[in-house]
Design a protein around this motif. Structure first.
Motif, PDB file in Angstrom:
ATOM      1  N   ALA A   1       0.825  -1.202   0.000  1.00 22.07           N
ATOM      2  CA  ALA A   1       0.000   0.000   0.000  1.00 22.07           C
ATOM      3  C   ALA A   1       0.862   1.256   0.000  1.00 22.07           C
ATOM      4  CB  ALA A   1      -0.931  -0.006   1.216  1.00 22.07           C
ATOM      5  N   ASP A   2       1.933   1.230   0.772  1.00 19.71           N
ATOM      6  CA  ASP A   2       2.815   2.388   0.868  1.00 19.71           C
ATOM      7  C   ASP A   2       3.508   2.663  -0.464  1.00 19.71           C
ATOM      8  OD1 ASP A   2       3.921   4.385   2.767  1.00 19.71           O
ATOM      9  OD2 ASP A   2       5.837   3.447   2.211  1.00 19.71           O
ATOM     10  N   ARG A   3       3.990   1.606  -1.121  1.00 12.65           N
ATOM     11  CA  ARG A   3       4.668   1.793  -2.411  1.00 12.65           C
ATOM     12  C   ARG A   3       3.685   2.253  -3.483  1.00 12.65           C
ATOM     13  NH1 ARG A   3       7.779   1.384   0.904  1.00 12.65           N
ATOM     14  NH2 ARG A   3       9.774   0.262   0.954  1.00 12.65           N
ATOM     15  N   ALA A   4       2.475   1.715  -3.458  1.00 14.00           N
ATOM     16  CA  ALA A   4       1.461   2.146  -4.418  1.00 14.00           C
ATOM     17  C   ALA A   4       1.084   3.602  -4.184  1.00 14.00           C
ATOM     18  CB  ALA A   4       0.233   1.254  -4.317  1.00 14.00           C
ATOM     19  N   PHE A   5       1.043   4.006  -2.936  1.00 17.74           N
ATOM     20  CA  PHE A   5       0.778   5.404  -2.596  1.00 17.74           C
ATOM     21  C   PHE A   5       1.867   6.297  -3.186  1.00 17.74           C
ATOM     22  CE2 PHE A   5       1.277   9.120   0.083  1.00 17.74           C
ATOM     23  CZ  PHE A   5      -0.018   9.549   0.308  1.00 17.74           C
ATOM     24  N   ASP A   6       3.125   5.927  -2.982  1.00 17.71           N
ATOM     25  CA  ASP A   6       4.239   6.711  -3.529  1.00 17.71           C
ATOM     26  C   ASP A   6       4.181   6.765  -5.049  1.00 17.71           C
ATOM     27  OD1 ASP A   6       5.340   7.340  -1.071  1.00 17.71           O
ATOM     28  OD2 ASP A   6       6.694   5.612  -1.058  1.00 17.71           O
ATOM     29  N   PHE A   7       3.929   5.609  -5.657  1.00 16.98           N
ATOM     30  CA  PHE A   7       3.879   5.546  -7.115  1.00 16.98           C
ATOM     31  C   PHE A   7       2.781   6.454  -7.664  1.00 16.98           C
ATOM     32  CE2 PHE A   7       1.902   3.577 -10.874  1.00 16.98           C
ATOM     33  CZ  PHE A   7       2.961   3.658 -11.764  1.00 16.98           C
ATOM     34  N   SER A   8       1.601   6.376  -7.071  1.00 18.64           N
ATOM     35  CA  SER A   8       0.472   7.176  -7.550  1.00 18.64           C
ATOM     36  C   SER A   8       0.734   8.663  -7.351  1.00 18.64           C
ATOM     37  CB  SER A   8      -0.807   6.766  -6.828  1.00 18.64           C
ATOM     38  OG  SER A   8      -1.106   5.415  -7.063  1.00 18.64           O
ATOM     39  N   ARG A   9       1.270   9.026  -6.204  1.00 21.03           N
ATOM     40  CA  ARG A   9       1.552  10.443  -5.947  1.00 21.03           C
ATOM     41  C   ARG A   9       2.630  10.952  -6.905  1.00 21.03           C
ATOM     42  NH1 ARG A   9       2.355  12.718   0.121  1.00 21.03           N
ATOM     43  NH2 ARG A   9       0.067  12.796   0.018  1.00 21.03           N
ATOM     44  N   ASP A  10       3.639  10.138  -7.158  1.00 21.63           N
ATOM     45  CA  ASP A  10       4.698  10.538  -8.096  1.00 21.63           C
ATOM     46  C   ASP A  10       4.146  10.689  -9.510  1.00 21.63           C
ATOM     47  OD1 ASP A  10       6.503  10.505  -6.044  1.00 21.63           O
ATOM     48  OD2 ASP A  10       7.403   8.577  -6.572  1.00 21.63           O
ATOM     49  N   GLN A  11       3.222   9.799  -9.903  1.00 24.32           N
ATOM     50  CA  GLN A  11       2.637   9.891 -11.233  1.00 24.32           C
ATOM     51  C   GLN A  11       1.846  11.177 -11.410  1.00 24.32           C
ATOM     52  OE1 GLN A  11       2.642   7.371 -13.973  1.00 24.32           O
ATOM     53  NE2 GLN A  11       4.504   7.003 -12.815  1.00 24.32           N
ATOM     54  N   ILE A  12       1.097  11.558 -10.392  1.00 24.26           N
ATOM     55  CA  ILE A  12       0.335  12.795 -10.464  1.00 24.26           C
ATOM     56  C   ILE A  12       1.269  13.992 -10.535  1.00 24.26           C
ATOM     57  CG2 ILE A  12      -1.275  14.285  -9.222  1.00 24.26           C
ATOM     58  CD1 ILE A  12      -2.589  11.766  -8.124  1.00 24.26           C
ATOM     59  N   ALA A  13       2.321  13.978  -9.721  1.00 25.29           N
ATOM     60  CA  ALA A  13       3.265  15.087  -9.721  1.00 25.29           C
ATOM     61  C   ALA A  13       3.999  15.200 -11.061  1.00 25.29           C
ATOM     62  CB  ALA A  13       4.277  14.909  -8.582  1.00 25.29           C
ATOM     63  N   ALA A  14       4.321  14.049 -11.651  1.00 25.66           N
ATOM     64  CA  ALA A  14       5.106  14.046 -12.885  1.00 25.66           C
ATOM     65  C   ALA A  14       4.257  14.330 -14.109  1.00 25.66           C
ATOM     66  CB  ALA A  14       5.828  12.704 -13.039  1.00 25.66           C
ATOM     67  N   PHE A  15       3.102  13.660 -14.198  1.00 20.35           N
ATOM     68  CA  PHE A  15       2.324  13.702 -15.429  1.00 20.35           C
ATOM     69  C   PHE A  15       0.975  14.401 -15.292  1.00 20.35           C
ATOM     70  CE2 PHE A  15       4.802   9.678 -15.607  1.00 20.35           C
ATOM     71  CZ  PHE A  15       5.648  10.038 -16.649  1.00 20.35           C
ATOM     72  N   GLY A  16       0.580  14.737 -14.068  1.00 24.49           N
ATOM     73  CA  GLY A  16      -0.750  15.291 -13.886  1.00 24.49           C
ATOM     74  C   GLY A  16      -1.822  14.241 -14.016  1.00 24.49           C
ATOM     75  N   MET A  17      -1.464  12.990 -13.715  1.00 27.71           N
ATOM     76  CA  MET A  17      -2.432  11.894 -13.861  1.00 27.71           C
ATOM     77  C   MET A  17      -2.079  10.794 -12.871  1.00 27.71           C
ATOM     78  SD  MET A  17      -0.978  10.289 -17.413  1.00 27.71           S
ATOM     79  CE  MET A  17      -0.271  11.810 -18.050  1.00 27.71           C
ATOM     80  N   ASN A  18      -3.079  10.042 -12.500  1.00 31.93           N
ATOM     81  CA  ASN A  18      -2.865   8.889 -11.640  1.00 31.93           C
ATOM     82  C   ASN A  18      -2.917   7.661 -12.532  1.00 31.93           C
ATOM     83  OD1 ASN A  18      -3.092   6.721  -9.904  1.00 31.93           O
ATOM     84  ND2 ASN A  18      -4.277   7.845  -8.388  1.00 31.93           N
TER      85      ASN A  18
END
Length: 231
Positions: free
Chosen positions: A112-129
């Motif tokens: 869950a923690d890694r998925a949280f990081d991945f999703s937050r990074d995707q939004i920050a990088a691409f503007g998308m989850n």
């Protein structure tokens, strides 16, 4: 024939007068396709002020505009290929890091923690989850997302979530409907926690990661208390 600055030979360098040469072998086609995906990813990360065109992606990759349409029907198709590439990298990380995780609850929290990081990074990088198919183009409009995700990388991630959930559930609750509902609850918890604000001027609002951990703890208690219905 000369190669262009990026070493590709799918088009002729300006000045030559011939039609672009097609990639023939499967390996060459994979190379061109990946080059277009990498170019699109780079341009998305650059956060341009306007929408990214397929022609612009092809040009950045060093190919003629006609080449990109041999591999992708439209811009959304290429963006989904970028998403799938991101998901595949994330799945590789999960499998590498947690394949030998011993404690079931710690494994679930880590997933869950890694998925949280991945999703937050995707939004920050691409503007998308990209984990949950929330796609936004550079103009801020939401693209239509498929209801069912058929990407192989998404299936790998789903299977990993299912394995992590199954390992903390009681044996009596191992009906498929229970497990799929539990996986959905876990994914919804991650998605919701990621979209929460990181703080508030109105109150001492905790970070989404803290809230996610509380939710996962509650879910584990729920799953471990489940029993088969009395017949």
């Amino acid at each position: 024939m000369e190669s262009n600055a990026k070493g590709h030979q799918d088009i002729l360098v300006a000045g030559n007068t011939a039609s672009p040469r097609r990639a023939r072998s499967a390996e060459a086609k994979d190379h061109v396709r990946q080059a277009l995906i990498d170019a699109g990813r780079h341009l998305l990360l650059a956060k341009p002020s306007g929408p990214i065109s397929l022609r612009g992606i092809a040009r950045y990759a060093g190919y003629s505009s006609g080449v990109v349409y041999r591999y992708f029907a439209d811009r959304d198709s290429l963006f989904l290929a970028i998403r799938d590439s991101e998901l595949a990298n994330f799945a590789d990380q999960l499998e590498l890091e947690f394949a030998t995780y011993d404690d079931a609850e710690k494994r679930l929290f880590a997933v869950a923690d890694r998925a949280f990081d991945f999703s937050r990074d995707q939004i920050a990088a691409f503007g998308m989850n990209s984990l949950f198919l929330f796609w936004f183009d550079t103009a801020g409009t939401q693209n239509a997302a498929p209801i069912r995700d058929t990407a192989p990388a998404a299936a790998r991630i789903h299977a990993f979530f299912e394995q992590a959930v199954r390992s903390v559930m009681t044996p009596s609750s191992h009906r498929n409907s229970n497990i799929q509902s539990a996986v959905g609850a876990l994914m919804a918890s991650i998605s919701g926690a990621v979209l929460l604000p990181r703080g508030s001027d109105h109150d001492d609002f905790p970070d989404g990661r803290i809230i996610l951990r509380d939710i996962v703890e509650a879910l584990i208690c729920r799953w471990q208390s489940m029993r088969e219905p009395t017949r």
